[in-house]
Write a protein that holds these residues in place. Structure first.
Motif, mmCIF file in Angstrom:
data_model
loop_
_atom_site.group_PDB
_atom_site.id
_atom_site.type_symbol
_atom_site.label_atom_id
_atom_site.label_comp_id
_atom_site.label_asym_id
_atom_site.label_seq_id
_atom_site.Cartn_x
_atom_site.Cartn_y
_atom_site.Cartn_z
ATOM 1 N N GLY A 244 0.820 -1.221 0.000
ATOM 2 C CA GLY A 244 0.000 0.000 0.000
ATOM 3 C C GLY A 244 0.850 1.265 0.000
ATOM 4 O O GLY A 244 0.357 2.360 -0.298
ATOM 5 N N ASN A 245 2.123 1.130 0.323
ATOM 6 C CA ASN A 245 3.021 2.287 0.341
ATOM 7 C C ASN A 245 4.017 2.265 -0.817
ATOM 8 O O ASN A 245 5.071 2.899 -0.763
ATOM 9 C CB ASN A 245 3.778 2.338 1.668
ATOM 10 C CG ASN A 245 2.909 2.916 2.780
ATOM 11 O OD1 ASN A 245 2.797 4.131 2.920
ATOM 12 N ND2 ASN A 245 2.263 2.044 3.534
ATOM 13 N N GLY A 246 3.689 1.480 -1.862
ATOM 14 C CA GLY A 246 4.503 1.508 -3.078
ATOM 15 C C GLY A 246 5.660 0.527 -3.095
ATOM 16 O O GLY A 246 6.469 0.526 -4.026
ATOM 17 N N PHE A 247 5.759 -0.336 -2.057
ATOM 18 C CA PHE A 247 6.845 -1.315 -2.033
ATOM 19 C C PHE A 247 6.424 -2.577 -2.785
ATOM 20 O O PHE A 247 5.273 -2.990 -2.705
ATOM 21 C CB PHE A 247 7.182 -1.714 -0.595
ATOM 22 C CG PHE A 247 7.961 -0.662 0.171
ATOM 23 C CD1 PHE A 247 9.291 -0.875 0.503
ATOM 24 C CD2 PHE A 247 7.361 0.532 0.557
ATOM 25 C CE1 PHE A 247 10.007 0.085 1.207
ATOM 26 C CE2 PHE A 247 8.065 1.496 1.259
ATOM 27 C CZ PHE A 247 9.399 1.267 1.582
ATOM 28 N N THR A 248 7.377 -3.165 -3.481
ATOM 29 C CA THR A 248 7.132 -4.442 -4.170
ATOM 30 C C THR A 248 7.832 -5.547 -3.400
ATOM 31 O O THR A 248 8.989 -5.398 -3.006
ATOM 32 C CB THR A 248 7.693 -4.379 -5.606
ATOM 33 O OG1 THR A 248 7.012 -3.341 -6.286
ATOM 34 C CG2 THR A 248 7.486 -5.693 -6.337
ATOM 35 N N ARG A 249 7.110 -6.653 -3.202
ATOM 36 C CA ARG A 249 7.733 -7.803 -2.547
ATOM 37 C C ARG A 249 8.487 -8.566 -3.634
ATOM 38 O O ARG A 249 7.896 -9.313 -4.404
ATOM 39 C CB ARG A 249 6.643 -8.673 -1.925
ATOM 40 C CG ARG A 249 7.173 -9.796 -1.078
ATOM 41 C CD ARG A 249 6.016 -10.594 -0.510
ATOM 42 N NE ARG A 249 6.439 -11.483 0.546
ATOM 43 C CZ ARG A 249 5.603 -12.253 1.247
ATOM 44 N NH1 ARG A 249 4.307 -12.204 0.984
ATOM 45 N NH2 ARG A 249 6.045 -13.038 2.197
ATOM 46 N N TYR A 250 9.791 -8.365 -3.696
ATOM 47 C CA TYR A 250 10.540 -8.995 -4.792
ATOM 48 C C TYR A 250 11.148 -10.320 -4.379
ATOM 49 O O TYR A 250 11.642 -11.074 -5.215
ATOM 50 C CB TYR A 250 11.586 -8.044 -5.378
ATOM 51 C CG TYR A 250 12.770 -7.742 -4.485
ATOM 52 C CD1 TYR A 250 12.675 -6.858 -3.428
ATOM 53 C CD2 TYR A 250 14.000 -8.338 -4.717
ATOM 54 C CE1 TYR A 250 13.762 -6.584 -2.618
ATOM 55 C CE2 TYR A 250 15.097 -8.074 -3.920
ATOM 56 C CZ TYR A 250 14.972 -7.191 -2.871
ATOM 57 O OH TYR A 250 16.065 -6.926 -2.072
ATOM 58 N N GLU A 251 11.132 -10.593 -3.069
ATOM 59 C CA GLU A 251 11.611 -11.874 -2.551
ATOM 60 C C GLU A 251 10.765 -12.180 -1.337
ATOM 61 O O GLU A 251 10.126 -11.277 -0.770
ATOM 62 C CB GLU A 251 13.096 -11.756 -2.194
ATOM 63 C CG GLU A 251 13.805 -13.072 -1.947
ATOM 64 C CD GLU A 251 13.934 -13.441 -0.479
ATOM 65 O OE1 GLU A 251 14.353 -14.570 -0.195
ATOM 66 O OE2 GLU A 251 13.612 -12.601 0.383
#
Ligand code: SF4
Length: 401
Positions: A244-251
């Motif tokens: 919701g704050n623009g972070f991507t879960r990349y791992e």
């Protein structure tokens, strides 16, 4: 240009890895849950000696048979490298004099709030450090006391802000599922590290390791054990709040704003060789590198990859500190390992790698169980697949087609 070539740029020589991990096994004091290899910095070890032993060890890898290449990433982890103070700046300066940084290299230092001053941050930035990974763990002071951390929430937030002010990219480590931390407090911790300027957040579940003071306190009934459902809820809440704050879960455990992913860690998960130095450090070399360095005989052409680790003793390490664990992988094993590690990442693995690694049937069975999906020419883990990561990794590693 003439055919001039400097000795370390002789094309026929096997290049060293372009990723370097340096382990600094010292901490201000030991946290109650920690089973990493590190010792309390009680004054019995000379920082200068530790730095010199580490540098000597790096020089030991530079044989005439290998070609030095500029480092794409350097990661100084621990332990708590920042307990070295100004000696850490010396370590960075000398390491990069031995193995220079490539243009745009990522240089990360792990740090804890109690040993991160503005002067140290400025010194690190001056000598090429681009990123600090700060052990925040929680912004709930009761939780920090339970974990045996030697900083409070105010110091953790100040460390993030100071690092951002020094022009560094900041990653914050947080621990999900600490007993006694209400959901609101967990959400506040996440929101506060984002507001302070962290562009990368790692979220790990609290795991109780045998032999730690926390494990003993739980066994004695003095401390509550982490509740599995609360840990899962806290991990889920982190995923929702960060995205919701623009972070991507990349791992599985790592979230980043666009362009702030850890290139060093991504190298681990995508099969790039890396040199690891420092007491207890791990490293991974290609078969060609290991043969050029004499770690495996020239004739052992079936060796595709070598994983090694350094002994923890003598402490601090010397040039002569031996490698202890030493594992060789064949080509099929290295490919299966690449497939397994790649499934830690959101992007998963290319269909071509799965084919080469011979893990298609294992992946298809994971699709049936809802742990993996196939889309856009790639196999990717699902949320459920991350939750049951050991099942995913175990089936891929055990696949023989
Ligand atoms: S600071 Fe990190 S490495 Fe050091 S004792 Fe605590 S958890 Fe372990």
């Amino acid at each position: 240009m003439s055919g001039f070539t400097v000795p370390w740029n002789e094309p026929s020589r096997v290049p060293l890895p372009k990723h370097l991990y340096v382990h600094v096994p010292l901490c201000r004091s030991k946290c109650t849950y920690c089973d990493f290899f590190s010792r309390a910095d009680d004054g019995s070890v000379s920082h200068a000696e530790l730095v010199e032993g580490t540098l000597e060890s790096l020089r030991g890898w530079l044989t005439p048979e290998v070609r030095r290449v500029p480092l794409d990433t350097l990661y100084i982890g621990g332990g708590t490298p920042t307990v070295l103070g100004e000696d850490l700046v010396t370590l960075v300066r000398e390491l990069t004099a031995i193995l220079p940084l490539a243009e745009g290299a990522e240089v990360t230092v792990e740090a804890n709030p109690e040993s991160l001053s503005t002067e140290l941050l400025a010194g690190l930035a001056e000598f090429g450090v681009t990123r600090v990974s700060i052990g925040v763990q929680s912004l709930d002071d009761a939780a920090l006391a339970l974990l045996g951390r030697c900083h409070d929430s105010g110091a953790a937030l100040a460390a993030i802000r100071d690092a951002v002010s020094a022009g560094l990219d900041v990653s914050a480590d947080l621990i999900a599922g600490i007993p006694g931390v209400p959901a609101e407090s967990w959400a506040e911790s996440l929101e506060a590290v984002i507001a302070a300027g962290a562009a990368h957040v790692s979220v790990y579940p609290l795991t109780i390791e045998a032999g730690t003071p926390m494990a003993e306190a739980i066994a004695a009934g003095q401390t509550a054990a982490p509740d599995e459902d609360s840990v899962v809820d806290a991990m889920d809440a982190a995923a929702t709040l960060l995205s919701g704050n623009g972070f991507t879960r990349y791992e599985v455990a790592n979230y980043a704003l666009p362009g702030h992913e850890s290139r060093h860690n991504a190298a681990y998960w995508t099969g790039w060789p890396y040199l690891g130095i420092g007491g207890g450090a791990h490293g991974m070399l290609s078969g060609d590198q290991a043969r050029a360095l004499g770690l495996v005989p020239e004739a052992e052409l079936g060796v595709a990859r070598v994983r090694y680790s350094y002994a923890a003793e003598p402490f601090p390490m010397r040039a002569s500190t031996p490698l202890t664990t030493f594992e060789t992988l064949t080509v099929p094993e290295a490919l299966r390992e690449d497939a397994m590690l790649g499934m830690r990442m959101t992007q998963g693995i290319a269909a071509e790698l799965a084919e080469l690694a011979g893990v298609n049937r294992a992946l298809e069975s994971l699709v049936v169980d809802g742990l993996v999906v196939r889309e856009g020419g790639r196999w990717r883990p699902t949320e459920r697949g991350w939750l049951f990561g050991n099942e995913v990794f175990g089936r891929i590693w055990g696949a023989v087609e």
